[in-house]
Design a protein around this motif. Structure first.
Motif, PDB file in Angstrom:
ATOM      1  N   LYS A 109       0.822  -1.207   0.000  1.00  0.00           N
ATOM      2  CA  LYS A 109       0.000   0.000   0.000  1.00  0.00           C
ATOM      3  C   LYS A 109       0.857   1.258   0.000  1.00  0.00           C
ATOM      4  CE  LYS A 109      -3.767   2.204   2.566  1.00  0.00           C
ATOM      5  NZ  LYS A 109      -4.655   2.098   3.748  1.00  0.00           N
ATOM      6  N   ILE A 110       1.924   1.262   0.805  1.00  0.00           N
ATOM      7  CA  ILE A 110       2.783   2.450   0.902  1.00  0.00           C
ATOM      8  C   ILE A 110       3.392   2.790  -0.446  1.00  0.00           C
ATOM      9  CG2 ILE A 110       4.946   3.322   1.881  1.00  0.00           C
ATOM     10  CD1 ILE A 110       4.287   1.688   4.403  1.00  0.00           C
ATOM     11  N   PHE A 111       3.916   1.770  -1.125  1.00  0.00           N
ATOM     12  CA  PHE A 111       4.653   1.995  -2.370  1.00  0.00           C
ATOM     13  C   PHE A 111       3.837   1.590  -3.606  1.00  0.00           C
ATOM     14  CE2 PHE A 111       7.983   1.377   0.878  1.00  0.00           C
ATOM     15  CZ  PHE A 111       8.692   2.561   0.706  1.00  0.00           C
ATOM     16  N   ALA A 112       2.503   1.628  -3.481  1.00  0.00           N
ATOM     17  CA  ALA A 112       1.642   1.126  -4.555  1.00  0.00           C
ATOM     18  C   ALA A 112       1.901   1.819  -5.886  1.00  0.00           C
ATOM     19  CB  ALA A 112       0.173   1.272  -4.149  1.00  0.00           C
ATOM     20  N   ARG A 113       2.195   3.106  -5.872  1.00  0.00           N
ATOM     21  CA  ARG A 113       2.363   3.856  -7.116  1.00  0.00           C
ATOM     22  C   ARG A 113       3.817   4.238  -7.383  1.00  0.00           C
ATOM     23  NH1 ARG A 113      -1.801   8.711  -7.056  1.00  0.00           N
ATOM     24  NH2 ARG A 113      -1.018   8.878  -9.201  1.00  0.00           N
ATOM     25  N   PHE A 165      18.774  13.085  -7.735  1.00  0.00           N
ATOM     26  CA  PHE A 165      17.343  13.055  -8.030  1.00  0.00           C
ATOM     27  C   PHE A 165      16.673  14.285  -7.418  1.00  0.00           C
ATOM     28  CE2 PHE A 165      18.902   8.729  -7.790  1.00  0.00           C
ATOM     29  CZ  PHE A 165      18.299   8.083  -8.865  1.00  0.00           C
ATOM     30  N   ARG A 166      15.666  14.797  -8.120  1.00  0.00           N
ATOM     31  CA  ARG A 166      14.897  15.935  -7.622  1.00  0.00           C
ATOM     32  C   ARG A 166      13.421  15.753  -7.949  1.00  0.00           C
ATOM     33  NH1 ARG A 166      17.142  20.999  -6.693  1.00  0.00           N
ATOM     34  NH2 ARG A 166      15.420  22.005  -7.806  1.00  0.00           N
ATOM     35  N   ARG A 167      12.581  16.254  -7.039  1.00  0.00           N
ATOM     36  CA  ARG A 167      11.130  16.267  -7.283  1.00  0.00           C
ATOM     37  C   ARG A 167      10.544  17.458  -6.551  1.00  0.00           C
ATOM     38  NH1 ARG A 167       6.196  16.285  -8.349  1.00  0.00           N
ATOM     39  NH2 ARG A 167       4.938  14.402  -8.665  1.00  0.00           N
ATOM     40  N   ASP A 168       9.831  18.325  -7.265  1.00  0.00           N
ATOM     41  CA  ASP A 168       9.194  19.464  -6.597  1.00  0.00           C
ATOM     42  C   ASP A 168       7.701  19.211  -6.437  1.00  0.00           C
ATOM     43  OD1 ASP A 168       8.331  19.763  -9.187  1.00  0.00           O
ATOM     44  OD2 ASP A 168       8.760  21.910  -9.294  1.00  0.00           O
ATOM     45  N   PHE A 169       7.114  19.892  -5.472  1.00  0.00           N
ATOM     46  CA  PHE A 169       5.687  19.764  -5.192  1.00  0.00           C
ATOM     47  C   PHE A 169       5.257  21.001  -4.422  1.00  0.00           C
ATOM     48  CE2 PHE A 169       8.112  17.855  -1.814  1.00  0.00           C
ATOM     49  CZ  PHE A 169       7.496  18.278  -0.655  1.00  0.00           C
ATOM     50  N   THR A 170       3.964  21.208  -4.356  1.00  0.00           N
ATOM     51  CA  THR A 170       3.408  22.410  -3.709  1.00  0.00           C
ATOM     52  C   THR A 170       2.531  22.013  -2.534  1.00  0.00           C
ATOM     53  OG1 THR A 170       3.472  23.620  -5.790  1.00  0.00           O
ATOM     54  CG2 THR A 170       2.033  24.482  -4.062  1.00  0.00           C
ATOM     55  N   LEU A 171       2.694  22.725  -1.421  1.00  0.00           N
ATOM     56  CA  LEU A 171       1.866  22.528  -0.236  1.00  0.00           C
ATOM     57  C   LEU A 171       1.079  23.796   0.054  1.00  0.00           C
ATOM     58  CD1 LEU A 171       4.318  20.754   2.251  1.00  0.00           C
ATOM     59  CD2 LEU A 171       2.349  19.707   1.126  1.00  0.00           C
ATOM     60  N   LEU A 172      -0.209  23.675   0.248  1.00  0.00           N
ATOM     61  CA  LEU A 172      -1.000  24.830   0.684  1.00  0.00           C
ATOM     62  C   LEU A 172      -0.685  25.154   2.140  1.00  0.00           C
ATOM     63  CD1 LEU A 172      -4.455  24.018  -0.954  1.00  0.00           C
ATOM     64  CD2 LEU A 172      -2.681  25.609  -1.762  1.00  0.00           C
ATOM     65  N   LEU A 175      13.746   4.491  -4.210  1.00  0.00           N
ATOM     66  CA  LEU A 175      12.304   4.282  -4.064  1.00  0.00           C
ATOM     67  C   LEU A 175      11.786   5.255  -3.009  1.00  0.00           C
ATOM     68  CD1 LEU A 175       9.943   2.333  -4.968  1.00  0.00           C
ATOM     69  CD2 LEU A 175      10.471   1.012  -2.898  1.00  0.00           C
ATOM     70  N   VAL A 176      10.769   6.059  -3.372  1.00  0.00           N
ATOM     71  CA  VAL A 176      10.248   7.093  -2.473  1.00  0.00           C
ATOM     72  C   VAL A 176       8.731   7.123  -2.565  1.00  0.00           C
ATOM     73  CG1 VAL A 176      10.315   9.539  -1.842  1.00  0.00           C
ATOM     74  CG2 VAL A 176      12.325   8.486  -2.900  1.00  0.00           C
ATOM     75  N   ALA A 177       8.071   7.357  -1.429  1.00  0.00           N
ATOM     76  CA  ALA A 177       6.612   7.520  -1.425  1.00  0.00           C
ATOM     77  C   ALA A 177       6.197   8.379  -0.243  1.00  0.00           C
ATOM     78  CB  ALA A 177       5.918   6.160  -1.359  1.00  0.00           C
ATOM     79  N   ALA A 178       5.154   9.183  -0.453  1.00  0.00           N
ATOM     80  CA  ALA A 178       4.560   9.984   0.625  1.00  0.00           C
ATOM     81  C   ALA A 178       3.128  10.310   0.243  1.00  0.00           C
ATOM     82  CB  ALA A 178       5.351  11.258   0.860  1.00  0.00           C
ATOM     83  N   HIS A 179       2.286  10.450   1.239  1.00  0.00           N
ATOM     84  CA  HIS A 179       0.874  10.797   1.024  1.00  0.00           C
ATOM     85  C   HIS A 179       0.457  11.714   2.159  1.00  0.00           C
ATOM     86  CE1 HIS A 179      -3.577   9.339   0.661  1.00  0.00           C
ATOM     87  NE2 HIS A 179      -3.408  10.594   0.308  1.00  0.00           N
ATOM     88  N   TRP A 180       0.377  13.030   1.868  1.00  0.00           N
ATOM     89  CA  TRP A 180       0.019  14.032   2.869  1.00  0.00           C
ATOM     90  C   TRP A 180      -1.244  14.746   2.385  1.00  0.00           C
ATOM     91  CZ3 TRP A 180       5.480  16.114   1.695  1.00  0.00           C
ATOM     92  CH2 TRP A 180       6.446  15.209   2.141  1.00  0.00           C
ATOM     93  N   GLY A 181      -2.377  14.226   2.798  1.00  0.00           N
ATOM     94  CA  GLY A 181      -3.635  14.817   2.348  1.00  0.00           C
ATOM     95  C   GLY A 181      -3.774  14.703   0.844  1.00  0.00           C
ATOM     96  N   ALA A 182      -3.922  15.849   0.166  1.00  0.00           N
ATOM     97  CA  ALA A 182      -4.079  15.838  -1.290  1.00  0.00           C
ATOM     98  C   ALA A 182      -2.754  15.674  -2.017  1.00  0.00           C
ATOM     99  CB  ALA A 182      -4.756  17.130  -1.745  1.00  0.00           C
ATOM    100  N   VAL A 183      -1.647  15.784  -1.309  1.00  0.00           N
ATOM    101  CA  VAL A 183      -0.331  15.688  -1.939  1.00  0.00           C
ATOM    102  C   VAL A 183       0.152  14.251  -1.923  1.00  0.00           C
ATOM    103  CG1 VAL A 183       2.080  16.403  -1.793  1.00  0.00           C
ATOM    104  CG2 VAL A 183       0.258  18.042  -1.280  1.00  0.00           C
ATOM    105  N   ARG A 184       0.446  13.742  -3.118  1.00  0.00           N
ATOM    106  CA  ARG A 184       0.977  12.391  -3.251  1.00  0.00           C
ATOM    107  C   ARG A 184       2.315  12.470  -3.980  1.00  0.00           C
ATOM    108  NH1 ARG A 184      -2.784   8.210  -2.486  1.00  0.00           N
ATOM    109  NH2 ARG A 184      -4.902   8.961  -2.073  1.00  0.00           N
TER     110      ARG A 184
END
Length: 782
Positions: free
Chosen positions: A12-16, A36-43, A121-130
């Motif tokens: 489940k943690i690494f499903a995607r 490696f880099r990955r950007d994302f936005t948090l409200l 391998l990285v995964a996170a799920h914080w509310g609407a942010v995946r």
């Protein structure tokens, strides 16, 4: 694509998420670093933000330019460990960037078995942010690393040589432009070689930045031939003049005059005591191309301030790093942690003054000191503190023999280190994880390896397999938990099959020349049937019989009991006419005349020959008084078994008298030594926790607190009143036990405080024993 083999919750943690790498996961991996880099936005920033991350073989994690931590813990691809890190403190509202520097050595060593694949391998799920590692990440191979370098030792990873002129120094920052980077290749989790994933089971290593000690010497000279392309910086420096004149200064801020073309300036710094970590460096004023080498050592010559460089020693130790500066300002943090006390900072080929700022980046297992030792004898307190520091330095993602040279999870060492840890912090998690790791790597005929994970097929030690079996009893004794034993039943049965197959017609287990029968670093007979080897088997069988009984497996318990009884009968025939245990039979079946302290110790521990007990006891006491007649002298490691036995027999004061002069020389170094003196075949390490056992001996002798039942339900309290005052605090699963005593007004004032659920048998000399609970005070005649 093949179906995933992952189990919940990992599935489940690494499903995607996918395992990603800049190119094919199995190509061109030698000493490879990938970014490696990955950007994302948090409200808004969540209160808690768990990030799940792992890499094969390792990673450094940054968020918004800040270094967060490293991982994963060592493991096997069949059940590779992942980390869960709460990264909320590094997040901000708006745009955020996760950046990872990942490494794969491309070869196996003493803590890693390569499967020929690399990945992140990285995964996170914080509310609407995946967030999950996939083709939307940006990545590239790190071009700054000069990949053709030697290993830092036969047991570890390659030296890091970093050329800052190739840019990408600020790649981890939020405002870095990664538009020109590529997209990674992906492979879903659960596909080989990463068949399954598991939580690391231990805390993340601590990360601490501090000033790096003081300058104690400086030198200068001509660079050695071929210095620009040197693959082994340690050997390069060894061939140059590495003596130093006395100098002083803050090692954190160095103002370094120009060295001149083909010349170097060297600064020797002292961290004050051995540490585990590496350096972050900032260089100002460079014109580009200036080279700064770091060479790390444990010891120096106090007369010449000459670091002890002894390549090639038994392990080809070459702890070194290199930074080639770009014009202007250069910043870099070296990747691999080393154990060292001294470092040479060698600036080469500089044509202008440089300003060099250094930070020590310490790392290690987050030991929470809950145990303590007090004595009016300052020398004993210093020995205890030296042992405690050594133990902390030898706790990384596993118990390691030494942070110098190997950093390998040797299991004979780990047993002693676990006892140290139980008294220092009460934390059994590293020990538990190690039990499972040792059980995960075995030979075709059932033996565990001497350490694991490993590629060291020359380090299969049958007596360490027996110690591994016994440590499952140790874990139960500390915690009351038999689950590791239950989980390792199949591996234990395989090991017993090996020992049964190598039992001769005389009923004793015999030497197998394919493997390394260690026993101890001393002159002990190994050919034929060693009594020490067979006594370890007896101890393992009797511990197994009891664990099977506690697990309600009467058949398995009876089988081990019968085997142990037969072995006892055979071992009694090795007791000679003087009442001493012989060291066994030689290869021709002749009884050996030698009678080592090792054999007497284990014979007494097993109660093998009650009628000879007093003779064996006197033999060991005489050994403490005068070692000179003996060829087989217990090492700084093995002597712990002698100390434990004699303390149980009421000779704690004699143990203190023996250990004091042997450990006092270690105090000045700030850590405990591998052996009491250099081994004829290799230089010893000077930060080795298998010899840090005075930590718990002092607490048990002067503090008087000794465990006598599983999970510390019962103790024996019998302090030796050495000095004017003393005491100890021992953490247990039921709470801390504390003791304190003091000589005052020709009386002894004694206190013992017991948490609920613990009973103590109190045994003061000349008085009948008594059973107590709770808080207790006594006044005795001094």
């Amino acid at each position: 694509m093949p179906p995933s083999l992952l189990s919940a919750p990992e599935d489940k943690i690494f499903a995607r998420a996918e395992w990603i790498w800049p190119y094919d996961h199995r190509w061109d991996l030698h000493n490879a670093y990938a970014l490696f880099r990955r950007d994302f936005t948090l409200l808004r920033v969540p209160h808690r933000a768990p990030l799940f991350i792992t890499a094969d073989q390792s990673y450094h994690l940054y968020i918004n330019g800040a270094f967060v931590g490293r991982g994963p813990a060592r493991g096997f691809q069949s059940h590779w460990p992942y980390d869960e890190i709460d990264v909320a403190r590094w997040l901000v509202p708006g745009r955020n960037v996760i950046a990872v520097r990942a490494h794969n050595p491309g070869f196996s060593n003493f803590q890693y078995v390569s499967a020929g694949y690399a990945g992140l391998l990285v995964a996170a799920h914080w509310g609407a942010v995946r967030i999950h590692s996939d083709a939307d990440w940006r990545c590239r191979l790190q071009p700054n690393v000069i990949r053709d370098t030697v290993q830092a030792s036969q047991q570890l990873f390659s030296q890091e040589h970093f050329d800052a002129r190739l840019g990408l120094l600020d790649w981890m920052n939020s405002d870095f432009d990664d538009a020109g980077w590529g997209k990674p290749k992906g492979q879903r989790p659960g596909v080989l070689p990463w068949a399954n994933l598991e939580p690391r089971g231990i805390p993340q290593l601590f990360e601490e930045a501090s000033r790096p000690g003081r300058v104690i010497g400086s030198g200068a000279g001509a660079c050695g031939a071929g210095w620009e392309q040197a693959r082994n910086l340690y050997l390069l420096r060894q061939g140059e003049d590495h003596t130093h004149a006395i100098a002083t200064g803050d090692a954190g801020q160095l103002e370094i005059p120009a060295s001149g073309d083909g010349q170097f300036r060297s600064y020797l710094i002292d961290l004050g005591k051995p540490v585990v970590g590496n350096f972050s460096i900032t260089v100002g004023g460079a014109r580009g191309g200036e080279t700064i080498d770091f060479v790390y050592t444990e010891i120096i010559s106090p007369e010449t301030l000459e670091p002890a460089l002894r390549f090639p020693d038994g392990s080809s130790v070459s702890f070194s790093s290199r930074l080639i500066c770009r014009a202007g300002r250069t910043e870099h943090m070296f990747y691999h942690p080393y154990g060292f006390r001294y470092a040479m900072i060698v600036v080469r080929n500089s044509s202008a003054p440089l300003t060099v700022s250094l930070w020590l980046r310490r790392t290690g297992y987050p030991v929470e000191r809950r145990g303590s030792f007090q004595s009016s004898d300052r020398g004993l307190e210093q020995i205890w503190e030296t042992c405690a520091w050594s133990q902390q330095n030898c706790m990384l993602d596993a118990y390691v023999d030494t942070p110098w040279r190997e950093q390998a999870q040797w299991w004979g060492d780990a047993r002693v280190q676990a006892w140290n840890t139980f008294h220092l912090s009460g934390d059994a998690r590293l020990f538990r994880r190690g039990i499972y790791q040792i059980g995960a790597q075995t030979t075709f005929d059932g033996l565990t390896y001497g350490h694991a994970p490993t590629m060291a097929h020359n380090c299969i030690i049958p007596d360490f397999t027996l110690i591994w079996i016994v440590t499952q009893w140790d874990y139960y004794w500390q915690t009351g938990d038999l689950q590791p034993f239950r989980d390792q039943r199949a591996v234990i049965d395989g090991a017993l099959g090996y020992f049964a197959a190598h039992t001769g017609k005389d009923g004793l287990v015999h030497y197998d020349p394919r493997y390394w029968l260690f026993l101890d670093w001393t002159e002990l007979p190994r050919d034929g049937a060693s009594s020490i080897y067979n006594l370890w088997l007896l101890i393992a069988l009797e511990r197994l019989a009891e664990m099977h009984r506690l697990s309600r497996d009467a058949e398995a318990s009876a089988k081990c009991t019968r085997w142990a009884a037969r072995l006892r009968t055979k071992l009694r025939t090795l007791v000679n006419s003087r009442g001493l245990m012989s060291d066994g039979y030689d290869a021709k079946g002749k009884l050996l005349r030698s009678t080592s302290p090792h054999a007497q110790t284990l014979a007494l521990m097993t109660g093998l020959a009650p009628k000879s007990g007093a003779v064996m006891e006197d033999f060991l006491l005489e050994y403490l008084r005068d070692e000179s007649p003996h060829t087989a002298k217990p090492s700084a490691y093995w002597i712990t078994y002698v100390y434990s036995l004699l303390t149980d027999l009421g000779h704690g004061a004699k143990v203190i008298s023996h250990l004091r002069p042997r450990w006092e020389p270690m105090v000045a170094q700030g850590s405990t030594f591998e052996l009491f003196q250099d081994h004829p075949e290799f230089p010893i390490s000077h930060s080795h926790a298998w010899s840090a056992h005075p930590l718990f001996h002092l607490m048990g002798i002067i503090g008087g607190i000794r465990q006598v039942a599983p999970a510390w339900r019962k103790i024996r309290f019998a302090p030796e009143f050495v000095g004017v005052s003393g005491g100890a605090t021992v953490p247990t699963p039921r709470g801390a036990i504390s003791s304190q005593w003091e000589r005052r007004d020709q009386q002894l004032h004694v206190e013992l405080n017991l948490p609920r659920g613990i009973t103590a048998t109190v045994a003061f000399e000349g008085q009948p024993s008594r059973h107590v609970t709770g808080k207790n005070r006594w006044t005795l005649r001094a």
